[in-house]
Design a protein around this motif. Structure first.
Motif, PDB file in Angstrom:
ATOM      1  N   ALA A 181       0.828  -1.206   0.000  1.00 31.66           N
ATOM      2  CA  ALA A 181       0.000   0.000   0.000  1.00 31.66           C
ATOM      3  C   ALA A 181       0.861   1.254   0.000  1.00 31.66           C
ATOM      4  O   ALA A 181       0.443   2.306  -0.501  1.00 31.66           O
ATOM      5  CB  ALA A 181      -0.929  -0.007   1.209  1.00 31.66           C
ATOM      6  N   TYR A 182       2.071   1.141   0.553  1.00 30.06           N
ATOM      7  CA  TYR A 182       3.011   2.270   0.543  1.00 30.06           C
ATOM      8  C   TYR A 182       3.964   2.200  -0.655  1.00 30.06           C
ATOM      9  O   TYR A 182       4.965   2.925  -0.703  1.00 30.06           O
ATOM     10  CB  TYR A 182       3.814   2.292   1.840  1.00 30.06           C
ATOM     11  N   GLY A 183       3.669   1.307  -1.585  1.00 30.25           N
ATOM     12  CA  GLY A 183       4.452   1.233  -2.815  1.00 30.25           C
ATOM     13  C   GLY A 183       5.756   0.491  -2.672  1.00 30.25           C
ATOM     14  O   GLY A 183       6.663   0.666  -3.503  1.00 30.25           O
ATOM     15  N   LEU A 184       5.870  -0.383  -1.656  1.00 30.22           N
ATOM     16  CA  LEU A 184       7.108  -1.125  -1.415  1.00 30.22           C
ATOM     17  C   LEU A 184       6.833  -2.621  -1.462  1.00 30.22           C
ATOM     18  O   LEU A 184       5.723  -3.066  -1.126  1.00 30.22           O
ATOM     19  CB  LEU A 184       7.705  -0.734  -0.063  1.00 30.22           C
ATOM     20  N   PRO A 185       7.811  -3.442  -1.869  1.00 27.46           N
ATOM     21  CA  PRO A 185       7.519  -4.860  -2.133  1.00 27.46           C
ATOM     22  C   PRO A 185       7.388  -5.734  -0.895  1.00 27.46           C
ATOM     23  O   PRO A 185       6.827  -6.820  -0.968  1.00 27.46           O
ATOM     24  CB  PRO A 185       8.723  -5.308  -2.975  1.00 27.46           C
ATOM     25  N   SER A 186       7.935  -5.313   0.249  1.00 29.15           N
ATOM     26  CA  SER A 186       7.938  -6.192   1.422  1.00 29.15           C
ATOM     27  C   SER A 186       7.969  -5.363   2.695  1.00 29.15           C
ATOM     28  O   SER A 186       8.295  -4.171   2.688  1.00 29.15           O
ATOM     29  CB  SER A 186       9.160  -7.119   1.387  1.00 29.15           C
ATOM     30  N   TRP A 187       7.628  -6.019   3.793  1.00 30.74           N
ATOM     31  CA  TRP A 187       7.690  -5.384   5.109  1.00 30.74           C
ATOM     32  C   TRP A 187       9.113  -4.944   5.418  1.00 30.74           C
ATOM     33  O   TRP A 187       9.351  -3.879   5.981  1.00 30.74           O
ATOM     34  CB  TRP A 187       7.170  -6.356   6.154  1.00 30.74           C
ATOM     35  N   ARG A 188      10.086  -5.763   5.053  1.00 28.42           N
ATOM     36  CA  ARG A 188      11.486  -5.396   5.280  1.00 28.42           C
ATOM     37  C   ARG A 188      11.837  -4.112   4.545  1.00 28.42           C
ATOM     38  O   ARG A 188      12.524  -3.235   5.071  1.00 28.42           O
ATOM     39  CB  ARG A 188      12.410  -6.539   4.836  1.00 28.42           C
ATOM     40  N   ALA A 189      11.358  -3.997   3.311  1.00 24.14           N
ATOM     41  CA  ALA A 189      11.625  -2.775   2.535  1.00 24.14           C
ATOM     42  C   ALA A 189      10.942  -1.570   3.171  1.00 24.14           C
ATOM     43  O   ALA A 189      11.494  -0.462   3.176  1.00 24.14           O
ATOM     44  CB  ALA A 189      11.166  -2.962   1.096  1.00 24.14           C
ATOM     45  N   LEU A 190       9.750  -1.791   3.721  1.00 25.90           N
ATOM     46  CA  LEU A 190       9.049  -0.687   4.391  1.00 25.90           C
ATOM     47  C   LEU A 190       9.812  -0.240   5.623  1.00 25.90           C
ATOM     48  O   LEU A 190       9.990   0.967   5.865  1.00 25.90           O
ATOM     49  CB  LEU A 190       7.634  -1.133   4.762  1.00 25.90           C
ATOM     50  N   LYS A 191      10.298  -1.195   6.419  1.00 29.65           N
ATOM     51  CA  LYS A 191      11.093  -0.849   7.594  1.00 29.65           C
ATOM     52  C   LYS A 191      12.346  -0.081   7.193  1.00 29.65           C
ATOM     53  O   LYS A 191      12.733   0.894   7.843  1.00 29.65           O
ATOM     54  CB  LYS A 191      11.480  -2.109   8.363  1.00 29.65           C
ATOM     55  N   ALA A 192      13.002  -0.528   6.119  1.00 31.23           N
ATOM     56  CA  ALA A 192      14.219   0.153   5.664  1.00 31.23           C
ATOM     57  C   ALA A 192      13.914   1.593   5.239  1.00 31.23           C
ATOM     58  O   ALA A 192      14.707   2.508   5.486  1.00 31.23           O
ATOM     59  CB  ALA A 192      14.851  -0.622   4.511  1.00 31.23           C
ATOM     60  N   ARG A 193      12.745   1.786   4.599  1.00 35.43           N
ATOM     61  CA  ARG A 193      12.378   3.141   4.175  1.00 35.43           C
ATOM     62  C   ARG A 193      12.094   4.027   5.379  1.00 35.43           C
ATOM     63  O   ARG A 193      12.486   5.208   5.401  1.00 35.43           O
ATOM     64  CB  ARG A 193      11.145   3.063   3.268  1.00 35.43           C
ATOM     65  N   VAL A 194      11.434   3.488   6.397  1.00 31.82           N
ATOM     66  CA  VAL A 194      11.191   4.247   7.629  1.00 31.82           C
ATOM     67  C   VAL A 194      12.518   4.647   8.261  1.00 31.82           C
ATOM     68  O   VAL A 194      12.709   5.801   8.691  1.00 31.82           O
ATOM     69  CB  VAL A 194      10.335   3.420   8.612  1.00 31.82           C
ATOM     70  N   ASP A 195      13.449   3.699   8.339  1.00 30.92           N
ATOM     71  CA  ASP A 195      14.764   4.004   8.908  1.00 30.92           C
ATOM     72  C   ASP A 195      15.469   5.103   8.107  1.00 30.92           C
ATOM     73  O   ASP A 195      16.102   6.005   8.679  1.00 30.92           O
ATOM     74  CB  ASP A 195      15.643   2.746   8.925  1.00 30.92           C
ATOM     75  N   GLU A 196      15.365   5.028   6.787  1.00 28.37           N
ATOM     76  CA  GLU A 196      16.023   6.019   5.922  1.00 28.37           C
ATOM     77  C   GLU A 196      15.469   7.422   6.181  1.00 28.37           C
ATOM     78  O   GLU A 196      16.218   8.396   6.305  1.00 28.37           O
ATOM     79  CB  GLU A 196      15.821   5.621   4.461  1.00 28.37           C
ATOM     80  N   ILE A 197      14.144   7.531   6.265  1.00 27.43           N
ATOM     81  CA  ILE A 197      13.518   8.839   6.511  1.00 27.43           C
ATOM     82  C   ILE A 197      13.923   9.377   7.871  1.00 27.43           C
ATOM     83  O   ILE A 197      14.301  10.551   8.021  1.00 27.43           O
ATOM     84  CB  ILE A 197      11.984   8.721   6.411  1.00 27.43           C
TER      85      ILE A 197
END
Length: 426
Positions: free
Chosen positions: A50-66
């Motif tokens: 839903a946030y345009g990312l392929p996996s939960w791991r990728a979502l966590k990585a994006r949160v960390d990046e921000i």
């Protein structure tokens, strides 16, 4: 009416992983209304997409990046010990006192404690920092890092704030006392403070500080402590290795008297006597010789195991090669009559037609990101027997079968709580 997929959601300027976990659990409730067997990992994957990312791991990585970008000025102030700037940042955003920072999600308290910034440590504690927060890399408290660097004032402040002086469960398996004594420097004053405050010696800390009474007590309570290996980060060295590396020659004598085995090797097969020779420590070597241990005897550890390459019995070599290369993404390393080797990164598997081994072998393979691999293998058409699932033992695994019934359990770190689903074996 348009069938176009909805545009991906945008993460907020200050994304919270805890809030996303709550969203995933809410999503799971929705999924289970139509599909009772849905797992938390399904909800997490849906939310990530839903946030345009392929996996939960990728979502966590994006949160960390921000958050890393947002926290950078605060981290710079901590690095420079700039108390005024740290205070101003906390005034603007009080959540910084407990936020996970940088790659290993260490808090500001971890960073300040490691640098011995006592005033900043006290400020952070006043602002609600958690003295017992664990980082992601070493699973360690701020006190572990303060103890390792010998920052007595910081350790004292953390103890006063309710810090756990034992601190078991870190990835080195040494606790706070071990961090104060078993690494590069033995910080005797920190060790004494920890012991007065309730810490207990284990075999390594007792050897490192040269406390013969504590060594005897530990060995009496648990004779196996003489053979206990340190973690892989310390090369699986034994207490006898540690005594040599710390040049605690009296501890060499004591450990040998208590029954320590001088033939035990570390991860590379080197004995404690090897270590003494490498350090040009003639006094240590004499201690071994005085106990009747010859240099060649102490060196007799046997060959060191370097790697393992499983051999899978298969019925049709070409069929299996096609499957491993086309469906699982392996490359063909070499092939001879009835035998071949396939390789993907550091993993090598031998395939033997109709001779060695048995059908139905299971392999456990550690990968970087099982969710990303799942998307790849599903697109390739691999036979997936279990979708990525979080298990209680801390891994997230998918289960893949080859044409001969061999199973590959492909695993990376768990991304959340266990899904409550058993391992698929049928």
């Amino acid at each position: 009416m348009s069938d176009a997929a909805p545009a991906p959601r945008s993460l907020p300027p200050r994304p919270s992983l805890e809030h996303l976990r709550k969203q995933a659990k809410d999503r799971l409730d929705d999924l289970r209304r139509d599909r009772p067997t849905a797992a938390l990992s399904d909800a997490q994957r849906d939310l990530a997409r839903a946030y345009g990312l392929p996996s939960w791991r990728a979502l966590k990585a994006r949160v960390d990046e921000i958050n890393d970008a947002r926290h950078r000025p605060f981290v710079d102030a901590l690095d420079h010990g700039d108390l005024a700037s740290v205070r101003e940042a906390l005034d603007r955003d009080p959540t910084l006192a407990r936020a996970g920072l940088q790659e290993h999600r260490r808090t500001a308290l971890h960073l300040a404690a490691a640098k011995g910034q006592a005033e900043i440590v006290r400020l952070l504690l006043e602002r609600g920092a958690d003295a017992n927060a664990r980082d992601r890399g070493d699973h360690a408290y701020p006190m572990h890092f303060a103890a390792e660097s010998g920052h007595l004032d910081v350790v004292r402040a953390l103890i006063r704030a309710g810090g756990d002086v034992r601190g078991g469960g870190d990835t080195h398996g040494l606790g706070v006392l071990g961090w104060a004594t078993c690494f590069a420097t033995v910080h005797q004053d920190v060790a004494e403070l920890l012991l007065r405050s309730g810490a207990k010696h284990h075999i390594f800390s007792a050897v490192a500080v040269g406390d013969a009474e504590a060594v005897r007590r530990v060995v009496e309570q648990d004779p196996s402590s003489l053979t206990r290996p340190m973690s892989r980060y310390e090369n699986h060295r034994t207490p006898l290795h540690l005594a040599v590396s710390k040049r605690r020659h009296d501890m060499i004598d004591l450990l040998l008297d208590l029954g320590a085995d001088p033939r035990l090797g570390d991860k590379d097969g080197h004995t404690a006597m090897h270590l003494a020779a490498g350090n040009d420590d003639d006094d240590a070597i004499r201690r071994f010789e005085n106990h009747g241990i010859a240099t060649d005897e102490a060196a007799a550890t046997g060959n060191v195991f370097r790697t393992v390459m499983p051999i899978l019995r298969i019925a049709d070599l070409q069929r299996s090669l096609d499957y491993y290369t086309q469906k699982l993404g392996f490359g063909l390393a070499w092939r001879v009559e009835g035998f071949a080797s396939v390789q993907r990164h550091d993993v090598t598997i031998f395939l033997c037609q109709g001779e060695q081994g048995h059908a139905g072998t299971w392999l456990f393979v550690v990968v970087e990101d099982v969710d990303a691999l799942h998307a790849e293998l599903r697109q390739r058409g691999a036979t997936i027997r279990q979708e990525p699932t979080n298990f209680p033992w801390g891994s997230r695994e998918m289960n893949v079968e080859d044409p001969d019934g061999h199973r590959l359990r492909l695993a990376s770190d768990a991304t959340g709580d266990p899904d409550g689903v058993p391992l698929t074996v049928g």
